[in-house]
Design an enzyme around this catalytic site. Sequence first.
Site, mmCIF file in Angstrom:
data_model
loop_
_atom_site.group_PDB
_atom_site.id
_atom_site.type_symbol
_atom_site.label_atom_id
_atom_site.label_comp_id
_atom_site.label_asym_id
_atom_site.label_seq_id
_atom_site.Cartn_x
_atom_site.Cartn_y
_atom_site.Cartn_z
ATOM 1 N N HIS A 201 0.830 -1.201 0.000
ATOM 2 C CA HIS A 201 0.000 0.000 0.000
ATOM 3 C C HIS A 201 0.863 1.250 0.000
ATOM 4 O O HIS A 201 2.083 1.161 0.066
ATOM 5 C CB HIS A 201 -0.987 -0.015 1.169
ATOM 6 C CG HIS A 201 -0.347 0.031 2.522
ATOM 7 N ND1 HIS A 201 0.280 -1.058 3.094
ATOM 8 C CD2 HIS A 201 -0.218 1.038 3.415
ATOM 9 C CE1 HIS A 201 0.741 -0.722 4.274
ATOM 10 N NE2 HIS A 201 0.463 0.549 4.500
ATOM 11 N N HIS B 208 1.545 3.800 2.039
ATOM 12 C CA HIS B 208 2.221 4.448 3.161
ATOM 13 C C HIS B 208 3.741 4.410 2.973
ATOM 14 O O HIS B 208 4.276 3.404 2.515
ATOM 15 C CB HIS B 208 1.844 3.774 4.485
ATOM 16 C CG HIS B 208 0.520 4.256 5.017
ATOM 17 N ND1 HIS B 208 -0.303 3.462 5.767
ATOM 18 C CD2 HIS B 208 -0.113 5.433 4.880
ATOM 19 C CE1 HIS B 208 -1.393 4.138 6.088
ATOM 20 N NE2 HIS B 208 -1.300 5.338 5.549
ATOM 21 N N ASP C 208 6.217 4.027 4.934
ATOM 22 C CA ASP C 208 7.024 2.977 5.561
ATOM 23 C C ASP C 208 6.884 1.652 4.796
ATOM 24 O O ASP C 208 7.464 0.643 5.165
ATOM 25 C CB ASP C 208 6.693 2.804 7.050
ATOM 26 C CG ASP C 208 5.229 2.556 7.303
ATOM 27 O OD1 ASP C 208 4.414 2.872 6.423
ATOM 28 O OD2 ASP C 208 4.881 2.050 8.396
ATOM 29 N N HIS D 26 -7.519 -1.196 5.550
ATOM 30 C CA HIS D 26 -6.425 -0.308 5.962
ATOM 31 C C HIS D 26 -6.486 1.079 5.315
ATOM 32 O O HIS D 26 -6.820 2.041 5.985
ATOM 33 C CB HIS D 26 -5.079 -0.977 5.719
ATOM 34 C CG HIS D 26 -3.931 -0.233 6.304
ATOM 35 N ND1 HIS D 26 -3.815 0.010 7.646
ATOM 36 C CD2 HIS D 26 -2.851 0.342 5.715
ATOM 37 C CE1 HIS D 26 -2.719 0.691 7.866
ATOM 38 N NE2 HIS D 26 -2.112 0.912 6.718
ATOM 39 N N ASP E 59 -0.233 -4.147 5.694
ATOM 40 C CA ASP E 59 -1.085 -3.707 6.810
ATOM 41 C C ASP E 59 -2.525 -3.986 6.424
ATOM 42 O O ASP E 59 -2.912 -3.763 5.278
ATOM 43 C CB ASP E 59 -0.898 -2.210 7.055
ATOM 44 C CG ASP E 59 0.470 -1.920 7.670
ATOM 45 O OD1 ASP E 59 1.166 -2.893 8.037
ATOM 46 O OD2 ASP E 59 0.840 -0.743 7.766
ATOM 47 N N GLU F 97 1.460 -8.762 9.493
ATOM 48 C CA GLU F 97 1.874 -7.662 10.361
ATOM 49 C C GLU F 97 1.257 -7.901 11.729
ATOM 50 O O GLU F 97 0.256 -8.611 11.857
ATOM 51 C CB GLU F 97 1.368 -6.327 9.799
ATOM 52 C CG GLU F 97 -0.142 -6.208 9.800
ATOM 53 C CD GLU F 97 -0.640 -4.925 10.447
ATOM 54 O OE1 GLU F 97 0.131 -4.303 11.186
ATOM 55 O OE2 GLU F 97 -1.796 -4.574 10.219
ATOM 56 N N HIS G 110 6.669 -6.597 11.890
ATOM 57 C CA HIS G 110 6.103 -5.287 12.100
ATOM 58 C C HIS G 110 5.401 -5.183 13.447
ATOM 59 O O HIS G 110 4.221 -4.852 13.515
ATOM 60 C CB HIS G 110 5.075 -5.002 10.985
ATOM 61 C CG HIS G 110 5.294 -3.675 10.337
ATOM 62 N ND1 HIS G 110 4.586 -2.562 10.673
ATOM 63 C CD2 HIS G 110 6.149 -3.312 9.378
ATOM 64 C CE1 HIS G 110 5.002 -1.548 9.936
ATOM 65 N NE2 HIS G 110 5.952 -1.972 9.146
#
Lengths: 552, 603
Positions: free
Chosen positions: B71, B73, B75, B160, B181, B206, B417
């Site tokens: 995705h 994000h 990180d 998410h 995530d 995660e 994670h």
Amino acid sequence: LDWFLDPSTKLLQDNPCLTEFITSILALPEPSPSVLSFTLRLTGILAASEERFHLLQQEKLLAGFFGGDGPFSSSMWQDASVRSGWVEGVHSMMQHQPALHSLCNGGGIDVIFTLQGDPSLFVASAASRLLVHMLILSVESKTSKPLSRKDSEWPACALTIIKHIEDSLQSNLASDIQQSLKLLTTLFHNCHSKWTEVLWQGIAKQIESFLTEKSVQVQHLVPSLLLKMAWSPAFCHSEGRFWPLVTCALEHLTPVQAGHLAMGILRLYKCPQDVRIQALTVLLQPLDCILRAASQPLEYAGLLDESVSDPATVESLLSSKSSCIGLLCQTLSHLEELMSLVHLPVEVPYSSLLRSLVMVLQLCSGSPSLVSPLGSTITRNLINCSRVQMSALDVLRTLSEQNGCSTLIGSVFDVLLSYLENPNTIPTVLKKTFQATSKWLVRLDHLSRSKNRWQHTEKIWEDVLMVLQKRLCSPCWEVRDSSLEFLTSLIKALRDQAEFRQSLLSSEVPKLVENLLEDPESYVRASAVTAVGHLAFITYFAPRLPVVGQQY
Amino acid sequence: FPEVFYCCVSAPGAGQDVGRSCILVSIAGKNVMLDCGMHMGYNDDRRFPDFSYITQNGRLTDFLDCVIISHFHLDHCGALPYFSEMVGYDGPIYMTHPTKAICPILLEDYRKITVDKKGETNFFTSQMIKDCMKKVVAVHLHQTVQVDEELEIKAYYAGHVLGAAMFQIKVGCESVVYTGDYNMTPDRHLGAAWVDKCRPDLLITESTYATTIRDSKRCRERDFLKKVHETVERGGKVLIPVFALGRAQELCILLETFWERMNLKAPIYFSTGLTEKANHYYKLFITWTNQKIRKTFVQRNMFEFKHIKAFDRAFADNPGPMVVFATPGMLHAGQSLQIFRKWAGNEKNMVIMPGYCVQGTVGHKILSGQRKLEMEGRQILEVKMQVEYMSFSAHADAKGIMQLIRQAEPRNVLLVHGEAKKMEFLKQKIEQEFHVNCYMPANGETTTIFTNPSIPVDISLGLLKRETTIGPLPDAKKPKLMHGTLMMKDNSFRLVSPEQALKELGLTEHQLRFTCRVHIQDPRKEHETVLRVYNHLKGILKDYSVQHLPDGSITVESILIQATAHSEDQGTKVLLVSWTYQDEELGSYLTALLKKGLPQSTA
């Protein structure tokens, strides 16, 4: 932690809270792993100056972390972050002799030896780097460097580490040998002093046996080791056994491993010419093999007159799909790297190389199919393989600048245009095709200006602009964007060339580019703005084309 | 062929270190990198994973078969342009369509903060972000994408954020599912994660909220509403800096419902930049939202609320309470920063940061407690307003993780994670409930998982027919033993008849026969001895074909028995027993039988 790297010596005296903090962590029965890891790193950084080291030692803070009372036996040692913090702490501290002696005498060095095989790759490689650092620190501290293998000439700590290296190399376990090879690679990379050669003399025979006997699987680490040595003044001038060992490696390693070594050798400034030629032969062998498989008997020879290793090895790699693609991609990327070197130390057979590249690109798009048994297998392996296409196109682009390639310019454009026109060409391959085409069009322009003007130039321009028009309307934004970038690069290079200007202005391209200023994709709009800006050089600022029938 | 196939998972980034995600999976000879995240805590090269650990010599493009991004994000994707344009990875990158569309917006924002604002060099450029995105192959949900002939991937819905996906990676009969995530409970604008019962060899999940249970989300929301409500009640203004495509929708719907229920009158605004961008993407990817949103979207857009209205710059100076959602989320520029400057000096006001802030931004500074900020032009801004941080990121909690395991039925689970202590608790729970191995590798650690793959073998029709005619009729429920020659060629296996194997390999057949001499004390003539042997065998071996041939020899199936008199002792007869290796069992049985001697006959 970065903040504490400040070299102020008074740091501890000015901030008593630091020692208080460390003391309080030491007093905790079970600090959290992340806090302990942080404290280990911090203490190491603080102990980096000799003065602060003594201060911390007086307070008995170091023994609790890096000495005999270290956290090795506690349950927290199971946590990788604690081990990592410990190694990093020791490495930071290891800037002076007192730290070295305190660790070696306190048995800490055995902990580091063990950590070389740590399950966490980061801890293991940090431990290996730390050992190298300690070895250098230990030897370099002596005013007279050791010139022979006599034990009395080496400091005690260095001797312990060297003994460890030698013992591991003799081991039956591949993992032990690998650790030592990695350590040596780091050592020869970081230290170019004469004493490294003395150390090498003791282990050279053992390393050679890894190449010739192959009883343990460690050969893949040898190329990096040899290359680091080749860059070191301690070895590259040597009359001794070093270069014969490199030759032996080129012969005995697998083509993939040898390719990496060969490329590294060709980048060297100082290297015997026969080793260079041998390295080039290794690099060209896969393409030579394809050219031979492709050619009718005696039509044209391959790339090479003789080979370094057994051609059957390369042939067998080319016959299986995955190894064929892997070997070719690697070879092609090395060749691209080689072509981008400012100074090529060897003579490259450009025209045969170009022929083989065109052949590979044709095979990838499915024509021609080869008749020989190996040829037909290679055809099957390469068809539609975008990875090989991309790598081959990269090399083709770099070859446009080499002399000796002009005779094949017709077939180069044939294959490039077939890629540009093929609706199945994927966007990433298309982008590389555009980049290569742009370079070769510049080359074509140079050729056209010379006396022996090539007769098909006009036709090529016509075809290129035709396909560009089509690609500018692609539903795929990546393609529209690459097309615009291609156009911009052409205008940049050829805007003063009358033939190009004329063909461009008489095509639909300028109109289409203008339309793309309103493209839904912002990246395309941005590229269109750039392209329109460059187009202005042609449409507005360029000298007017001579008009038939002067009006004035 | 090897009995053990394995896959390794190593994590240059993720793995017991909330920071960046970057996991390397080797499965049946294929290498796949899962996510390519950036560590937000560093502002030098350490923010990117150290890719030299993946391959020390050789190019990454040759080593990796593909990169998958779960995705948008940072990180999870922040190091991607660095990896593809600066480190030089030139192979395929896969992500979903929404991720491909939204990812460059975040990367560009981040680049602007780092390079344009903080003046850092050695960072990727806009051109690099574009070139990187051009290498990306966008995938649809549940579409099986063939990376090459052996490797295939498939995306599943992960909740998410818009476009987040879980990925199944499959080579032959081995497979891995990577969750990225995810969120197992539907929220106000996205659906819940779902994966089919694909029974992967390994599930990499995660575990950010490994010990939290669902109610905590309700608590956080209640807390948020309480804080906003209190501030508004005492006449203060609330600023909520958001990323247009993050949790803004979720918070808007939350406030709208609360305002309705409590019959509140204070105005709520959102900045116009936010709505345009968000509406564009939500319209484009409407199928990725939950059912309710999909239905209402037909009638009105995502930002048509009863209580929430478009913001005008002049409103910021209005007296009285209000709530404003404004972009960007990290207070580094634009409208949110302008409003912040106006409101910061009043202690009655409040700013709520609902997401992470990059170092160097105003958002990061106020969250780390700075109360005096140096703004452009050396102006000092004193922050008197209340500063709150509330994370609304939607992750699966322990219950959700267990639910996903129940759905997918993996043979092994690997947790990444999350914090080690929390993960240990979850690990025990998983092992107890599902009886599968659960791993939690440390940063930089490699985990090897052994699998028992079933290897498909083709069998020739001729052999199949021949084998089924011999012996009892095949029973579909019972495994049947087939005899043939296993041929391995070009990575495929075939079982063929020995004759065909010989033909294909161009080999000649050699017959191997065992012989054995058995001595029998029998003074009678040879042919009489033979007859006695014949009768004896015929009596014992009732199910076998025992024949007495005209030349005086006996056959039992393919086993041949001949009798001769001993050259020196006529009272001893020598029985020569000979059999092929295929009939070894029967041959040995017969010799053993004959060695016991013949019964005292009356014949």
